[in-house]
Every structure is written in C-alpha cells, then in structure tokens.
Scaffold this active site. Sequence first.
Site, PDB file in Angstrom:
ATOM      1  CB  SER A   1      42.064  40.458  36.307  1.00  0.00           C
ATOM      2  OG  SER A   1      43.304  41.015  35.971  1.00  0.00           O
TER       3      SER A   1
ATOM      4  CG  ASP B   1      44.842  44.568  42.448  1.00  0.00           C
ATOM      5  OD1 ASP B   1      45.904  44.356  41.830  1.00  0.00           O
ATOM      6  OD2 ASP B   1      43.739  44.178  42.060  1.00  0.00           O
TER       7      ASP B   1
ATOM      8  CG  HIS C   1      44.993  41.143  40.726  1.00  0.00           C
ATOM      9  ND1 HIS C   1      44.175  42.179  40.318  1.00  0.00           N
ATOM     10  CD2 HIS C   1      45.081  40.291  39.661  1.00  0.00           C
ATOM     11  CE1 HIS C   1      43.784  41.976  39.069  1.00  0.00           C
ATOM     12  NE2 HIS C   1      44.321  40.835  38.652  1.00  0.00           N
TER      13      HIS C   1
END
Length: 332
Positions: free
Chosen positions: A150, A280, A309
């Site tokens: 991320s 995601d 995610h």
Amino acid sequence: MVWNNSVARLARTSRRKLLTASIMSAMSLTIRSTSAVGKETKAPTGTGETTPPVTSIMTRDGVHIFYKDWGPKSAQPIVFHHGWPLSSDDWDAQMLFFLSRGYRVIAHDRRGHGRSSQVSEGHDMDHYATDVAALTEHLDLRNAIHIGHSTGGGEAARYVARHGKDRVAKLVLIGAVPPLMLKTETNPGGLPIEVFDNLRNQLAANRAQFYFDFASGPFYGYNRPGAETSQAVIWNWWRQGMSGSAKAHLDCIKAFSETDFTDDLKAIAVPTLVLHGGDDQIVPVSDSAVLSAKLLQHSQLKIYDLLPHGLCTTQPGIVNADILAFISARRA
C-alpha cells in the site's frame, strides 16, 4: 475499627510504594540518543537487570525511527515497508515466515507511525524514503530485498529509485499506491479528490471510530457478502493505527494519494514483483498494479481474483509462497 484503620494505613502505604516505584520506573526508561545519523538507543533499567534495547535510529532532522532487525546479520536482508496508518507489526506473518527460511528481516515504523517519533513535519514520500536510506545505511544493508504494501509500496519505490543503487537486489510491491492514486487530467482512471477529503474529514471527526470501521469493512473485504471476519485482526489493525500520530496520519493521506511515482518506477532497474488483490477496494488494481507493471523495466504481475487490499493478513500462505519463489529465483 482498629482492623479498618490498619487496612487504611496499609492501603496508603501500598499506594505510596506503588507511586514511588512507578516514578522510578518511568525515570529509568529515559532514552539516550547519541547520533544524528543513526545509532541505536537503549533504555537503561537502573536496577542492574538486563533488558532488550529500544531499537531505533535518529535521522538528520532529529526523528527517532523504530525498527525490528531479526535473524543472522550474514543472511540476505528483507526490508518491509508498512501501509497507512499501521506499523511494522503489520508484517508479523511475513517476518516470521522469511526468518524461518534463513533470511534477515527488518521492518520499521514510519515517522509519525507506531513507535517512531510523532513529529509535526516531514510526512511526505521524500522524507519517508530518506528515513529508509538512513536505516539501511546504519545497518549497512546490501543485496537487500524491499517489500512494500500500500503506502509502503510507494515508499519502497521511491527509496529504490533514489537511494537504493548498489544496495537493492529485488523489489516487491503489494497492493501498492503507485503510480498515482489521484484522478487528474493525465490520470483519468484515478480516484477523485473527494474520496481523500472524506478520509481526512472522518479521521479528524472521530479517528477511533473511523479506524474501526475501516478495518471492519473494505480493508480486509469484510464488507463483502459471506466474508468471514476476524475480530482479532480488526482490533490489531485498530491498535496499530491508534498508536500513531493523528497529524502524521492526516498528512500521509496527501502523501499516498497525490504523489506521482511514474518517474520512480521508470528508474527502477531491479526485478520487481507486483502483487495485487483483484477485489482491492482501497487501491483499485486497474489504475495501480497494471500501470506500474508497464512502467517498470523488469516486472512480473500477479493479480489474485477476489482477494482484498489486506491480503498479506487474510491470505499470508499464498502471498508468502509467491514472494519466496520470486526472491529465491536466480536473476536472469
């Protein structure tokens, strides 16, 4: 009555002893820092007992960066970069797995996150990457593998592109924010600014509730029909988030959403594995992983259908196995 008075005196004495012990304990935990570029700091007990060091470096601008460093110093190092608004604890499943495979594993808390300094300024990708450079120089890490999830994927990409020459062997980006999350004229597939403004508004209004809802819903895909939720995972996410600075987390939203990593990706020459969940809901795959793989010089792209995610936590077995196969393969 005599018994009651004795109990009261005993309680007062116990409270005084407890208060004295608490003050002495707090004083003994004062951290000494001896360098502007990256010495470890240790917490003396004042009692003659041996305790583990509080492991951190201090950057040139006076920020303490906490880190973990496990495994033999002679082993190939893997450096983990965590996502927003978490800490190095988010990599527990990966660190233990790769440690058991003979690697040296390192993970830090980004400035303003976790156990690192809650400073007011410097919450941008340039500072994040420079902090990582200070850590890798302090530990003298070479032939290292960097893995970012991320926001940590953006941090890792900028570090490798700008500071990692002669130190980095491979890169892994997982659910990563590059090349650019924000919708612009040149990035029409990005997310509108209102999405990130909403994150900022919720954080400022009630950070505790916002983080609980975020972990309970889209981050791990727990809002999907039939999803099996884990309260332990939710509360661990919440714990990590609440341990950091609200100011740092607020500023980091701009850093992960508005930073353009296009030039960084183009400059990265090491083999790079790009992993992303097909479901995601935080970093849409079509405007991130797919584009990043095209910009990188040497990339492998793998998209996991229906995974969220937070796939490193929900499906560590799958993710760890794919990373291991990539990093253990000989470079062509």
